[in-house]
Design a protein around this motif. Structure first.
Motif, mmCIF file in Angstrom:
data_model
loop_
_atom_site.group_PDB
_atom_site.id
_atom_site.type_symbol
_atom_site.label_atom_id
_atom_site.label_comp_id
_atom_site.label_asym_id
_atom_site.label_seq_id
_atom_site.Cartn_x
_atom_site.Cartn_y
_atom_site.Cartn_z
ATOM 1 N N LEU A 206 0.539 3.838 0.572
ATOM 2 C CA LEU A 206 -0.614 4.057 1.443
ATOM 3 C C LEU A 206 -0.241 3.937 2.912
ATOM 4 C CD1 LEU A 206 -2.016 3.478 -1.323
ATOM 5 C CD2 LEU A 206 -3.819 2.332 -0.033
ATOM 6 N N SER A 207 -0.966 4.687 3.726
ATOM 7 C CA SER A 207 -0.826 4.539 5.173
ATOM 8 C C SER A 207 -1.649 3.333 5.622
ATOM 9 C CB SER A 207 -1.336 5.793 5.887
ATOM 10 O OG SER A 207 -2.748 5.935 5.690
ATOM 11 N N ASP A 208 -1.402 2.873 6.839
ATOM 12 C CA ASP A 208 -2.185 1.759 7.382
ATOM 13 C C ASP A 208 -3.668 2.123 7.441
ATOM 14 O OD1 ASP A 208 0.040 0.189 7.674
ATOM 15 O OD2 ASP A 208 0.306 0.613 9.815
ATOM 16 N N ALA A 209 -3.958 3.378 7.780
ATOM 17 C CA ALA A 209 -5.354 3.812 7.875
ATOM 18 C C ALA A 209 -6.027 3.770 6.508
ATOM 19 C CB ALA A 209 -5.424 5.224 8.449
ATOM 20 N N GLU A 210 -5.314 4.163 5.469
ATOM 21 C CA GLU A 210 -5.886 4.114 4.118
ATOM 22 C C GLU A 210 -6.137 2.678 3.669
ATOM 23 O OE1 GLU A 210 -4.339 7.819 1.501
ATOM 24 O OE2 GLU A 210 -2.744 6.538 2.324
ATOM 25 N N ILE A 211 -5.202 1.813 3.997
ATOM 26 C CA ILE A 211 -5.370 0.398 3.640
ATOM 27 C C ILE A 211 -6.599 -0.183 4.335
ATOM 28 C CG2 ILE A 211 -4.386 -1.904 3.907
ATOM 29 C CD1 ILE A 211 -1.624 -0.647 3.489
ATOM 30 N N THR A 212 -6.718 0.082 5.626
ATOM 31 C CA THR A 212 -7.863 -0.433 6.386
ATOM 32 C C THR A 212 -9.179 0.087 5.817
ATOM 33 O OG1 THR A 212 -6.566 -0.618 8.416
ATOM 34 C CG2 THR A 212 -8.949 -0.522 8.652
ATOM 35 N N ALA A 213 -9.228 1.372 5.530
ATOM 36 C CA ALA A 213 -10.452 1.970 4.997
ATOM 37 C C ALA A 213 -10.807 1.375 3.637
ATOM 38 C CB ALA A 213 -10.281 3.481 4.882
ATOM 39 N N TYR A 214 -9.803 1.161 2.799
ATOM 40 C CA TYR A 214 -10.055 0.603 1.468
ATOM 41 C C TYR A 214 -10.555 -0.832 1.568
ATOM 42 C CZ TYR A 214 -9.251 -0.789 -3.394
ATOM 43 O OH TYR A 214 -9.406 -1.260 -4.670
ATOM 44 N N VAL A 215 -9.910 -1.626 2.397
ATOM 45 C CA VAL A 215 -10.334 -3.026 2.549
ATOM 46 C C VAL A 215 -11.752 -3.108 3.109
ATOM 47 C CG1 VAL A 215 -9.880 -5.179 3.780
ATOM 48 C CG2 VAL A 215 -7.978 -3.913 2.734
ATOM 49 N N GLU A 216 -12.097 -2.181 4.002
ATOM 50 C CA GLU A 216 -13.441 -2.193 4.600
ATOM 51 C C GLU A 216 -14.539 -1.913 3.574
ATOM 52 O OE1 GLU A 216 -13.209 0.565 7.833
ATOM 53 O OE2 GLU A 216 -12.454 -0.952 9.261
ATOM 54 N N THR A 217 -14.194 -1.308 2.439
ATOM 55 C CA THR A 217 -15.203 -1.093 1.388
ATOM 56 C C THR A 217 -15.616 -2.410 0.731
ATOM 57 O OG1 THR A 217 -13.623 -0.813 -0.457
ATOM 58 C CG2 THR A 217 -14.154 1.142 0.878
ATOM 59 N N GLY A 218 -14.781 -3.439 0.865
ATOM 60 C CA GLY A 218 -15.074 -4.729 0.257
ATOM 61 C C GLY A 218 -14.552 -4.882 -1.152
ATOM 62 N N GLU A 219 -14.192 -3.786 -1.799
ATOM 63 C CA GLU A 219 -13.749 -3.870 -3.200
ATOM 64 C C GLU A 219 -12.516 -4.749 -3.395
ATOM 65 O OE1 GLU A 219 -13.745 -0.430 -6.257
ATOM 66 O OE2 GLU A 219 -11.651 -0.578 -5.610
ATOM 67 N N PRO A 220 -11.490 -4.640 -2.545
ATOM 68 C CA PRO A 220 -10.287 -5.453 -2.770
ATOM 69 C C PRO A 220 -10.523 -6.959 -2.670
ATOM 70 C CG PRO A 220 -9.829 -3.643 -1.267
ATOM 71 C CD PRO A 220 -11.318 -3.717 -1.421
ATOM 72 N N LEU A 221 -11.611 -7.368 -2.036
ATOM 73 C CA LEU A 221 -11.858 -8.788 -1.811
ATOM 74 C C LEU A 221 -12.359 -9.511 -3.055
ATOM 75 C CD1 LEU A 221 -13.593 -8.626 1.685
ATOM 76 C CD2 LEU A 221 -11.162 -8.887 1.160
#
Length: 207
Positions: free
Chosen positions: A139-154
């Motif tokens: 993943l790119s940094d932008a993809e990681i940031t977007a995914y984490v912002e969804t809250g799912e990884p937390l």
């Protein structure tokens, strides 16, 4: 013979997996403090956490007399841990940690361990761990940031899902896919057979 199947886990994914397999569990959340459990390695940690969840729920039900005619009870406790570079990772504590996890995981391979503990109301119990190799996309940094912002990884072990938004970021697995979701149906079936319970006897007529 009817059974009362209890899932000692708050995970919606585990509940959904069991329901899709034709089972109708009820959920009783253990409420244990997972941070207090330590183990020699990730696989053992997953099993210890599963044991603690199942045992806590079983102890609570002993104090709650069952009504007459209640089916025999099966308690299933599960917990998942991702192993990467020999370290065990559960749910990240913050978005910052989730980003760091994904920066370490991207383009690499980890192992998702899920501990399973089954306790019967006759006192018999069995615990085992299933392990599945997981290959992560780069993943790119932008993809990681977007995914984490969804809250799912937390809210999931290892900061990823296979059956949710994170599915696009898993390029392949080696082993049981149900295990990555949080509960290995093949392993659970084998455990129940070893305890004298046929999988088909848990099927529900309503789903």
């Amino acid at each position: 013979m009817p059974y009362r199947l209890i899932l000692a886990s708050a995970s919606p994914a585990r509940l959904s997996t069991l329901r899709q397999a034709g089972l109708s569990p009820e959920v009783i959340v253990s409420g244990v403090d997972e941070s207090q459990v330590v183990a020699a390695d990730a696989a053992e940690l997953a099993l210890q956490l599963a044991r603690l969840k199942a045992a806590t729920v079983a102890d609570g039900l002993q104090d709650d007399p069952a009504p007459t005619g209640l089916p025999s009870m099966i308690i299933v406790g599960c917990d998942s841990v991702l192993e990467l570079d020999g370290e065990a990772y559960g749910k990240p504590d913050s978005a910052e940690i989730a980003v760091q996890r994904w920066q370490a995981m991207r383009g690499r391979t980890g192992v998702l361990h899920t501990g399973h503990q089954v306790i019967l109301d006759n006192g018999r119990q069995l615990g085992r761990t299933a392990s599945t190799v997981v290959h992560f996309a780069d993943l790119s940094d932008a993809e990681i940031t977007a995914y984490v912002e969804t809250g799912e990884p937390l809210v999931v072990a290892g900061a990823f899902t296979l059956d949710g938004l994170g599915g696009a970021f898993v390029t392949g697995i080696e082993g049981d896919p149900h295990n990555v979701v949080g509960i290995s149906l093949p392993l659970l079936r084998e455990m129940l057979l070893d305890l004298g319970i046929a999988w088909r006897d848990l099927w529900s007529t309503t789903r």
